[in-house]
Design a protein around this motif. Structure first.
Motif, short mmCIF file in Angstrom:
data_model
loop_
_atom_site.label_atom_id
_atom_site.label_comp_id
_atom_site.label_asym_id
_atom_site.label_seq_id
_atom_site.Cartn_x
_atom_site.Cartn_y
_atom_site.Cartn_z
N ASN A 43 45.50 40.08 36.30
CA ASN A 43 46.48 39.90 35.24
C ASN A 43 45.76 39.63 33.92
N PRO A 44 45.86 40.54 32.98
CA PRO A 44 45.17 40.35 31.70
C PRO A 44 45.68 39.14 30.91
N THR A 45 46.89 38.65 31.23
CA THR A 45 47.40 37.47 30.52
C THR A 45 46.86 36.17 31.12
N LEU A 46 46.18 36.28 32.26
CA LEU A 46 45.60 35.12 32.96
C LEU A 46 46.66 34.11 33.36
N LYS A 47 47.84 34.61 33.76
CA LYS A 47 48.93 33.74 34.18
C LYS A 47 49.36 34.11 35.59
N ILE A 48 49.94 33.14 36.25
CA ILE A 48 50.50 33.37 37.58
C ILE A 48 52.00 33.12 37.51
N PRO A 49 52.74 33.78 38.39
CA PRO A 49 52.35 34.63 39.51
C PRO A 49 52.12 36.09 39.09
N VAL A 50 51.52 36.82 40.04
CA VAL A 50 51.38 38.26 39.98
C VAL A 50 51.87 38.79 41.32
N LEU A 51 52.66 39.83 41.28
CA LEU A 51 53.12 40.47 42.52
C LEU A 51 52.53 41.87 42.57
N GLU A 52 51.89 42.19 43.69
CA GLU A 52 51.41 43.54 43.94
C GLU A 52 52.31 44.14 45.00
N ASP A 53 52.81 45.35 44.73
CA ASP A 53 53.67 46.02 45.69
C ASP A 53 53.58 47.53 45.48
N GLY A 54 53.13 48.22 46.50
CA GLY A 54 53.08 49.68 46.44
C GLY A 54 52.29 50.22 45.27
N GLY A 55 51.18 49.60 44.94
CA GLY A 55 50.36 50.05 43.84
C GLY A 55 50.79 49.53 42.47
N LYS A 56 51.89 48.80 42.43
CA LYS A 56 52.36 48.22 41.16
C LYS A 56 51.86 46.78 41.07
N GLU A 57 51.50 46.37 39.87
CA GLU A 57 51.23 44.97 39.59
C GLU A 57 52.30 44.50 38.62
N TYR A 59 53.80 41.25 36.46
CA TYR A 59 53.45 39.95 35.90
C TYR A 59 54.71 39.19 35.51
N ASP A 60 54.63 37.90 35.51
CA ASP A 60 55.66 36.99 35.04
C ASP A 60 56.75 36.79 36.09
N SER A 61 57.06 35.55 36.36
CA SER A 61 58.02 35.21 37.41
C SER A 61 59.40 35.81 37.15
N ARG A 62 59.80 35.88 35.91
CA ARG A 62 61.13 36.40 35.60
C ARG A 62 61.23 37.89 35.92
N ILE A 63 60.18 38.64 35.60
CA ILE A 63 60.16 40.07 35.88
C ILE A 63 60.01 40.30 37.38
N ILE A 64 59.17 39.50 38.02
CA ILE A 64 59.01 39.60 39.47
C ILE A 64 60.34 39.32 40.17
N ALA A 65 61.05 38.31 39.73
CA ALA A 65 62.35 37.99 40.34
C ALA A 65 63.32 39.15 40.19
N ARG A 66 63.34 39.76 39.02
CA ARG A 66 64.23 40.90 38.82
C ARG A 66 63.85 42.06 39.75
N TYR A 67 62.55 42.28 39.91
CA TYR A 67 62.05 43.34 40.79
C TYR A 67 62.45 43.06 42.24
N ILE A 68 62.22 41.84 42.71
CA ILE A 68 62.56 41.46 44.09
C ILE A 68 64.07 41.54 44.31
#
Length: 190
Positions: A43-57, A59-68
């Motif tokens: 993660n170039p922003t040096l922040k957690i979390p990061v989700l990797e799924d199917g070749g996608k990375e 970033y950001d819990s809010r975007i990850i939550a929307r993805y999940i």
């Protein structure tokens, strides 16, 4: 799926709770020590979390939550829920700023405008969230409720605020301790 983060981050914890029974690998990093290089690679922003799924990375819990949530077929958040998250994230970001400043040896209790603003933002937001919780706005165990839980529990875990006047937030937290993945993700067990 692979989730990269730390067990003490409230942002990572909310995603771990949201993932619930989903199969995923969890990479627990010490982001202030030996895990920093791994974080730089992911993660170039040096922040957690990061989700990797199917070749996608992602970033950001809010975007990850929307993805999940989209993968799980959940309804998107309403504008009111998005505003709740903005408040929760604002208080959480200010609290992280205080914690990192204290870990850096800075006296955040000094009468300095920057830290005064962080404390004011936290307490003003907590009062608003407390009133919302008392009105029943977080009764449904959804992503905003999970985020509120993680914020309140993390603030208590880190002993960053005095909950006088917003005790209903501690009551909210206590009433959800037995929910799925809450105990399993408790930072005190790290």
């Amino acid at each position: 799926m692979k989730l990269i983060g730390s067990t003490t981050s409230p942002y990572v914890r909310r995603i771990r709770i949201l993932l619930d029974e989903e199969p995923y690998e969890f990479l627990n990093l010490n982001i202030y020590g030996e895990g920093r290089d791994e974080l730089r690679r992911n993660n170039p922003t040096l922040k957690i979390p990061v989700l990797e799924d199917g070749g996608k990375e992602i970033y950001d819990s809010r975007i990850i939550a929307r993805y999940i949530s989209a993968k799980q077929g959940r309804d998107p958040l309403t504008w009111d829920q998005e505003n709740q998250l903005t408040m929760i994230d604002g208080a959480n970001d200010s609290a992280v700023t205080l914690l990192l400043s204290e870990k850096s040896g800075i006296d955040t209790g000094a009468d300095l405008m920057f830290y005064n603003l962080q404390r004011e933002r936290i307490m003003t937001t907590l009062r608003t969230l407390s009133a919302m919780a008392e009105e029943g706005q977080f009764e449904e165990w959804n992503y905003p409720a999970i985020c509120l839980y993680c914020l309140v529990d993390w603030l208590d875990f880190r002993d960053l605020v005095d909950f006088s006047g917003v005790e209903s937030l501690l009551s909210f937290r206590d009433s959800h301790r037995d929910y799925p993945w809450v105990a399993e993700t408790d930072p005190r067990n790290s």
